[in-house]
Design a protein around this motif. Structure first.
Motif, PDB file in Angstrom:
ATOM      1  N   SER A 264      -9.074 -57.086 -63.378  1.00 43.42           N
ATOM      2  CA  SER A 264      -8.379 -56.532 -64.545  1.00 43.42           C
ATOM      3  C   SER A 264      -8.033 -57.648 -65.526  1.00 43.42           C
ATOM      4  O   SER A 264      -7.290 -58.575 -65.187  1.00 43.42           O
ATOM      5  CB  SER A 264      -7.089 -55.827 -64.104  1.00 43.42           C
ATOM      6  N   ASN A 265      -8.571 -57.542 -66.726  1.00 39.13           N
ATOM      7  CA  ASN A 265      -8.289 -58.527 -67.764  1.00 39.13           C
ATOM      8  C   ASN A 265      -6.788 -58.576 -68.055  1.00 39.13           C
ATOM      9  O   ASN A 265      -6.224 -59.649 -68.263  1.00 39.13           O
ATOM     10  CB  ASN A 265      -9.076 -58.187 -69.031  1.00 39.13           C
ATOM     11  N   THR A 266      -6.120 -57.424 -68.053  1.00 38.54           N
ATOM     12  CA  THR A 266      -4.680 -57.349 -68.326  1.00 38.54           C
ATOM     13  C   THR A 266      -3.882 -58.134 -67.288  1.00 38.54           C
ATOM     14  O   THR A 266      -2.983 -58.909 -67.636  1.00 38.54           O
ATOM     15  CB  THR A 266      -4.211 -55.876 -68.332  1.00 38.54           C
TER      16      THR A 266
ATOM     17  N   ARG B 245      -4.550 -61.957 -67.661  1.00 40.92           N
ATOM     18  CA  ARG B 245      -3.860 -62.527 -68.830  1.00 40.92           C
ATOM     19  C   ARG B 245      -2.348 -62.576 -68.614  1.00 40.92           C
ATOM     20  O   ARG B 245      -1.701 -63.556 -68.991  1.00 40.92           O
ATOM     21  CB  ARG B 245      -4.185 -61.727 -70.103  1.00 40.92           C
ATOM     22  N   SER B 246      -1.774 -61.539 -68.007  1.00 43.49           N
ATOM     23  CA  SER B 246      -0.328 -61.542 -67.718  1.00 43.49           C
ATOM     24  C   SER B 246       0.021 -62.697 -66.793  1.00 43.49           C
ATOM     25  O   SER B 246       0.974 -63.444 -67.032  1.00 43.49           O
ATOM     26  CB  SER B 246       0.101 -60.233 -67.051  1.00 43.49           C
TER      27      SER B 246
ATOM     28  N   PRO C  60       2.543 -53.854 -60.673  1.00 45.75           N
ATOM     29  CA  PRO C  60       2.692 -54.992 -61.574  1.00 45.75           C
ATOM     30  C   PRO C  60       3.800 -55.917 -61.083  1.00 45.75           C
ATOM     31  O   PRO C  60       4.818 -55.469 -60.591  1.00 45.75           O
ATOM     32  CB  PRO C  60       3.090 -54.346 -62.901  1.00 45.75           C
TER      33      PRO C  60
END
Length: 137
Positions: A25-27, A30-31, A120
């Motif tokens: 997951s790119n998200t 990056r997070s 998350p």
């Protein structure tokens, strides 16, 4: 040589670590990168297990965060390969998953992971994991 000691979340202080983050997951990648860099750490990103294994020897991380559910080579397989390599067997691997199941945690331990973070995750959780588990800590 003077070493700058960055201050992390909640007053957590740690010397900079080299961290490899593996997640499709790119998200999430990056997070994790933003949170870790805010904590003063060096970060390298990999989008799957094959990508990570290619970067492992060049980068020689102090710690690896590894997603469980990835295409081609899942997190369990990636962790097992890392742990079977004598050069990287001592590098802590922390599994990342959106599932918070007992089976997933146990399976992660069986392949050699040191810990498990549920996605998350927060900046605080990520920085505390680095402080607790990085190689040489």
């Amino acid at each position: 040589m003077d070493v700058q000691v960055p201050e992390g979340a909640s007053g957590i202080v740690a010397a900079a670590a080299k961290v490899l983050v593996i997640d499709d997951s790119n998200t999430i990648r990056r997070s994790a990168e933003i949170f870790l860099k805010q904590g003063g750490h060096e970060v390298v990103l990999a989008e799957d297990g094959f990508d990570a294994l290619a970067k492992l020897s060049d980068y020689e991380p102090d710690l690896v965060f590894c997603d469980i559910l990835m295409p081609r080579l899942d997190g369990y397989q990636t962790c097992a390969i890392i742990k079977r390599n004598p050069q990287f067997a001592g590098v802590p691997v922390i599994m990342l998953s959106s599932k918070d199941g007992l089976f997933d945690k146990a399976r992660g331990r069986m392949v050699g992971s040191q810990d498990y973070l549920t996605k998350p995750f927060t900046k605080d959780q990520l920085l505390k994991a680095v402080l607790s588990h990085r190689r040489g800590a």
